[in-house]
Design an enzyme around this catalytic site. Sequence first.
Site, PDB file in Angstrom:
ATOM      1  N   ASP B  93      19.615  38.104   1.106  1.00 32.02           N
ATOM      2  CA  ASP B  93      18.645  38.989   2.270  1.00 32.02           C
ATOM      3  C   ASP B  93      19.464  40.686   2.252  1.00 32.02           C
ATOM      4  O   ASP B  93      20.015  40.351   1.893  1.00 32.02           O
ATOM      5  CB  ASP B  93      18.248  37.979   3.613  1.00 32.02           C
ATOM      6  CG  ASP B  93      20.048  38.391   3.429  1.00 32.02           C
ATOM      7  OD1 ASP B  93      21.070  38.748   3.113  1.00 32.02           O
ATOM      8  OD2 ASP B  93      20.707  37.220   4.284  1.00 32.02           O
ATOM      9  N   ASP B 272      15.387  29.366   4.116  1.00 33.72           N
ATOM     10  CA  ASP B 272      16.862  29.119   3.898  1.00 33.72           C
ATOM     11  C   ASP B 272      17.456  28.846   5.035  1.00 33.72           C
ATOM     12  O   ASP B 272      16.622  29.672   6.448  1.00 33.72           O
ATOM     13  CB  ASP B 272      17.130  30.283   3.010  1.00 33.72           C
ATOM     14  CG  ASP B 272      17.765  31.510   4.752  1.00 33.72           C
ATOM     15  OD1 ASP B 272      16.442  32.164   5.125  1.00 33.72           O
ATOM     16  OD2 ASP B 272      18.547  31.729   5.080  1.00 33.72           O
TER      17      ASP B 272
END
Lengths: 377, 377
Positions: B93, B272
């Site tokens: 990310d 996730d």
Amino acid sequence: MFTFQLQHTDPKSAARAGRIETAHGEIQTPIFMPVGTLGTVKGVHQRELESDIRAQIILGNTYHLYLRPGLEILENAGGLHGFNGWKRPMLTDSGGYQVYSLSAQRKIDEEGVTFRSHIDGSSHTFTPERAIDIQRIIGADIIMAFDECPPYPCDYEYAKNSMELTHRWLDRCVKRMAETGGKYGYEQTLFPIVQGSTYPDLRRKSAETIAAAGQPGNAIGGLSVGEPAEAMYETTDQVCHILPKDKPRYLMGVGTPENILECIALGVDMFDCVLPTRNARHGMLYTSEGIINIKNAKWKDDFSPVDASNPCYASQQYSKAYLRHLMHTKELLGPQIASLHNLSFYLWLVGEARQHIIDGDFASWKEEMVKRVQRRL
Amino acid sequence: MFTFQLQHTDPKSAARAGRIETAHGEIQTPIFMPVGTLGTVKGVHQRELESDIRAQIILGNTYHLYLRPGLEILENAGGLHGFNGWKRPMLTDSGGYQVYSLSAQRKIDEEGVTFRSHIDGSSHTFTPERAIDIQRIIGADIIMAFDECPPYPCDYEYAKNSMELTHRWLDRCVKRMAETGGKYGYEQTLFPIVQGSTYPDLRRKSAETIAAAGQPGNAIGGLSVGEPAEAMYETTDQVCHILPKDKPRYLMGVGTPENILECIALGVDMFDCVLPTRNARHGMLYTSEGIINIKNAKWKDDFSPVDASNPCYASQQYSKAYLRHLMHTKELLGPQIASLHNLSFYLWLVGEARQHIIDGDFASWKEEMVKRVQRRL
């Protein structure tokens, strides 16, 4: 069922290679036994103990297991083997040492020890008979006699009285063992413990008493409690000369890699110690080239394996820089890797010692290794 | 190199089965990606991720990895793959979410975000360009665009301005990606992120903008931040209708087993979440029969496997009673077992979903599973 076969003796030292047979399988000596205080070797899965560390026997702790999970659960599980899934031999210490080191308000008398739990303050009594009964329930292959482990330093009178109490307690342990059977259908074996602090006459008296008890194996207690290494070696040497050659000798709570090598040379066959796992959790790694403090800045961009000479998965798979990062960030995986590595190194070390005893060059190998394992890298 | 192949679509829902190809191998979707914030999935060895959990892709976190171990070490290691030894695909990310949730004194302007480290208070600036550069260095196969993730609830004006800023930042991310190449010789792929809080007109606008960017995959951000599950599902449903069918859709930070099943049904391919590992460390276990709080007294003498229906080593090898004991005594092995189990369950769950999509009975299976996974055992 419990047997010990002395296979080789080193021509230039008292080192021995042997083979213990228990109901849960064989142990090749000299051996190091990873400590699984509460029924788990901290940070290590059972299959890792078997396949990566190649542990042949592990320890459980009577004091801790008695308090948690408690005897009812252990008995219903079929003992600690059933509870934690470990299939190979197991040894339990008797709880004496932990009663003295951990519990509050302990009171020792002829009958036994009354103490308060370090967890909830509840009151409990361990007697020699009770210590045997508890270890029967835990299901250890090797049960340790209930002893008093005096502190160091310890004045002569205290050491003498304590030793004599331990000898009287041994008689009661032996009697209880004879009155009871293997709890789960397999044989459980008692090891008595030599005490006597660092006083040679007491140690001689104690070793003779323990040898005369005629049990299948014998232990040396009361060392690695703060005395200088030389005192440990002298006492171990003296006691090993008295304990019978045809039975395994277990030096309790020892020690560093060099302690283990030196005491193998004195005739010790079995060792246990929390150092490899406790120090692992603080980032201290034992290797065949010396000691690494993995937290040090010098490892921050060292991308070589944790220990290229160690065949263990964790030592090969991960780099020093990665392990340092994990320790610095307090990630769970850091202690896991370091514990796997250190235990794997300890088992490698005693395995190498054994091979060199068999090959006949143990003494010279030991001299070299004792220097190497103490270096700071 | 990055490709997505849509293999099956469910006749009764928007669920899809697909296949992503990256430089580090294949990912079968729908997929759950274990979170490895600091370059480690907490408590789990890399080989356990591969063999026991059967993870196909894991996450790293730009904010955390940038601070520790830092870019110099990661670059010298050949990226995070080289640093931690993970061989399969990786996604990072962009750090946006952590800048907002963890750092102190953050200041957002058109250029980017200036913030102080939550570790040592040092000052740093992330811009869209910098976030790309850092992720290039980390070496992720899938790089996330740098966005602002607004809190929930969030007033309309803030959400609109924030979304528009995210869209302008996306243009800069796309430009930077085009100007730079794969850092280590393999292709790295950008996923832009849909924002817009829970406002349907903003979400529509954002999804259209992100779809128009024409990147190989797309993400939905700004959910699982405290909004009701219904709002999450409605927004996901709306956005999935706009995002292109022929590209993978990644719903960031979601979620519980039932969230994942519901969102697979809405057309999401990738997930996730820290829940399976974080809750594992607190003794909450996800199973195909429901949720277990392993600390509860009812498990204290339950010697059945942690989860007999889960093929994972840890779920089969250890009993509920043993795991409860480990959690109660705060032993490292407790979180290790629970993390292995929960991640293994999550991967099992998405694998089953995929198989039911292929078999054509996903919708009915999902209805049943959504009920089962929420039960309290």
